[in-house]
Design a protein around this motif. Structure first.
Motif, short mmCIF file in Angstrom:
data_model
loop_
_atom_site.label_atom_id
_atom_site.label_comp_id
_atom_site.label_asym_id
_atom_site.label_seq_id
_atom_site.Cartn_x
_atom_site.Cartn_y
_atom_site.Cartn_z
N SER A 151 2.69 1.78 -5.03
CA SER A 151 3.95 1.67 -4.30
C SER A 151 3.73 2.12 -2.86
O SER A 151 2.78 2.86 -2.55
CB SER A 151 5.03 2.54 -4.95
OG SER A 151 4.72 3.91 -4.77
N PRO A 152 4.62 1.72 -1.95
CA PRO A 152 4.48 2.19 -0.56
C PRO A 152 4.48 3.71 -0.46
O PRO A 152 3.70 4.28 0.31
CB PRO A 152 5.71 1.58 0.13
CG PRO A 152 6.04 0.37 -0.68
CD PRO A 152 5.71 0.73 -2.08
N GLU A 153 5.33 4.36 -1.24
CA GLU A 153 5.42 5.82 -1.17
C GLU A 153 4.12 6.48 -1.65
O GLU A 153 3.62 7.41 -1.01
CB GLU A 153 6.59 6.32 -2.02
CG GLU A 153 7.96 5.87 -1.54
CD GLU A 153 8.28 4.42 -1.90
OE1 GLU A 153 9.23 3.88 -1.30
OE2 GLU A 153 7.56 3.83 -2.74
N ALA A 154 3.60 6.00 -2.78
CA ALA A 154 2.37 6.58 -3.33
C ALA A 154 1.19 6.36 -2.38
O ALA A 154 0.35 7.26 -2.19
CB ALA A 154 2.06 5.98 -4.69
N LEU A 155 1.13 5.18 -1.78
CA LEU A 155 0.03 4.88 -0.85
C LEU A 155 0.14 5.70 0.43
O LEU A 155 -0.88 6.14 0.99
CB LEU A 155 0.02 3.39 -0.55
CG LEU A 155 -0.42 2.50 -1.73
CD1 LEU A 155 -0.09 1.05 -1.46
CD2 LEU A 155 -1.92 2.67 -1.98
N GLN A 156 1.36 5.91 0.90
CA GLN A 156 1.54 6.76 2.09
C GLN A 156 1.10 8.19 1.80
O GLN A 156 0.51 8.86 2.67
CB GLN A 156 3.00 6.73 2.55
CG GLN A 156 3.46 5.40 3.13
CD GLN A 156 2.87 5.12 4.51
OE1 GLN A 156 2.11 5.91 5.06
NE2 GLN A 156 3.23 3.98 5.08
N ASP A 157 1.38 8.67 0.59
CA ASP A 157 0.94 10.02 0.21
C ASP A 157 -0.58 10.11 0.19
O ASP A 157 -1.17 11.11 0.63
CB ASP A 157 1.50 10.38 -1.17
CG ASP A 157 2.98 10.71 -1.15
OD1 ASP A 157 3.52 10.96 -0.04
OD2 ASP A 157 3.61 10.70 -2.22
N ILE A 158 -1.24 9.09 -0.37
CA ILE A 158 -2.70 9.07 -0.40
C ILE A 158 -3.25 9.06 1.03
O ILE A 158 -4.18 9.81 1.36
CB ILE A 158 -3.22 7.85 -1.19
CG1 ILE A 158 -2.87 8.01 -2.68
CG2 ILE A 158 -4.73 7.69 -1.02
CD1 ILE A 158 -3.17 6.77 -3.51
N ALA A 159 -2.67 8.22 1.88
CA ALA A 159 -3.13 8.13 3.27
C ALA A 159 -2.97 9.46 3.99
O ALA A 159 -3.86 9.90 4.73
CB ALA A 159 -2.36 7.02 4.00
N ARG A 160 -1.85 10.11 3.76
CA ARG A 160 -1.57 11.38 4.43
C ARG A 160 -2.63 12.43 4.04
O ARG A 160 -3.13 13.17 4.89
CB ARG A 160 -0.17 11.86 4.04
CG ARG A 160 0.32 13.05 4.85
CD ARG A 160 1.75 13.41 4.46
NE ARG A 160 2.66 12.29 4.68
CZ ARG A 160 3.25 11.59 3.71
NH1 ARG A 160 3.04 11.90 2.43
NH2 ARG A 160 4.06 10.58 3.99
N ALA A 161 -2.97 12.46 2.75
CA ALA A 161 -3.97 13.43 2.29
C ALA A 161 -5.36 13.09 2.81
O ALA A 161 -6.12 13.97 3.23
CB ALA A 161 -3.96 13.48 0.76
#
Length: 316
Positions: free
Chosen positions: A180-190
């Motif tokens: 999902s966009p939210e899960a991928l943004q979290d991965i990118a942030r980390a």
């Protein structure tokens, strides 16, 4: 050979000579997508499971007799860094040959300074990072007690600060979980905190024991490439071509591969076609002889792909 197999085609490393350091399945995690099946009992203590000198002798023999080899890849039937002689093997292999050395790991032990030190000579280290939150980490990677998300991310960051080789982080994209966009943004942030050289986007194409592991749709893959490209170059490599040209015994070679991961029948037939060109009937007879040996069985996935596994495999 007992520990060394291949070279086999790798999505990331071309013709890769595999070095398996562990008894199956020795792991700190119980990932839902694992091609080896469920982790029945966590292993969290590092050991020299097999004599490192015996493993190195097999590496020497393979380097002298097999070609082409693009990479020598340390892997494990579980978590590679659980092998306590890993640093010694990496060092001796680097002294033996100019062929680059890679280590594939889930990264769970990178919080250990000794593990980080043992990996410093490797040309490339490929750790997993499948979730940008503790909740999703627990759902996908299902770690042993004490192996928290914070410990995992902290270990990756500490390793990046010490390691000057190529850090290629692998993200397994699973439909409905981390695409999902939210899960991928979290991965990118980390991952911005880790600063990998590249991000390798991979898909669960091999059979899993979990019924809810599915391939993401093309739109989700494109979304992942776009979002993660804000962190580092994203690579979604095509699978290389398997070759059996240097196999001393075809059945033994296939058995060695399937003992570590399911083998796509389409890939096997392509290798046999290369070995016996323009003789489809002979290729079919060889396929049937191999299946008739009792050493292998096939699995049919929902997407129609057929995979070969050892006859003892419990997946249906």
């Amino acid at each position: 050979m007992k520990y060394v197999y291949g070279p086999v085609s790798s999505k990331r490393l071309g013709q890769s000579l595999g070095v398996d350091l562990l008894p199956s399945k020795s792991c700190t995690w119980n990932c839902i997508y694992c091609q080896l099946g469920r982790t029945k009992s966590y292993v969290t203590r590092r050991e020299e499971f097999f004599p490192k000198e015996e493993i190195f002798r097999e590496i020497q023999e393979a380097v002298a007799s097999r070609s082409p080899i693009d990479w020598i890849t340390f892997v494990g039937s579980g978590e590679t860094t659980l092998y306590k002689g890993l640093g010694w093997l990496v060092h001796e292999t680097k002294a033996l040959t100019t062929i680059p050395v890679a280590v594939i790991t889930n990264g769970s032990l990178l919080s250990d300074p000794d593990v980080r030190k043992e990996l410093l000579e490797a040309d490339a280290v490929l750790p997993s990072f499948n979730a940008g939150s503790s909740e999703l980490f627990e759902r996908i990677d299902r770690p042993a007690p004490g192996f928290t998300y914070e410990r995992h991310l902290g270990g990756l960051k500490a390793f990046r600060q010490e390691y000057t080789g190529q850090l290629w982080v692998e993200v397994m994209l699973i439909s409905g979980l981390n695409d999902s966009p939210e899960a991928l943004q979290d991965i990118a942030r980390a991952l911005r905190e880790v600063a990998p050289d590249t991000i390798h986007l991979v898909l669960p194409t091999r059979p899993s024991t979990e019924s809810d592991v599915h391939l993401p749709v093309d739109e989700a893959v494109s979304r992942a490439r776009f979002i993660l490209s804000g962190v580092a170059t994203v690579i979604h490599p095509e699978k290389g071509a398997m070759s059996l040209r240097d196999a001393a015994d075809i059945a033994d070679t296939i058995a060695s591969i399937t003992a570590r991961h399911p083998l796509q029948e389409r890939e096997l037939r392509h290798a046999l076609d290369e070995l016996i060109p323009d003789e489809p009937e002979e290729v079919e007879r060889m396929v049937q002889r191999l299946l008739g040996s009792g050493r292998f069985k096939t699995l049919l996935l929902q997407d129609g792909e057929v995979y070969w596994v050892p006859s003892s495999d419990t997946r249906s």
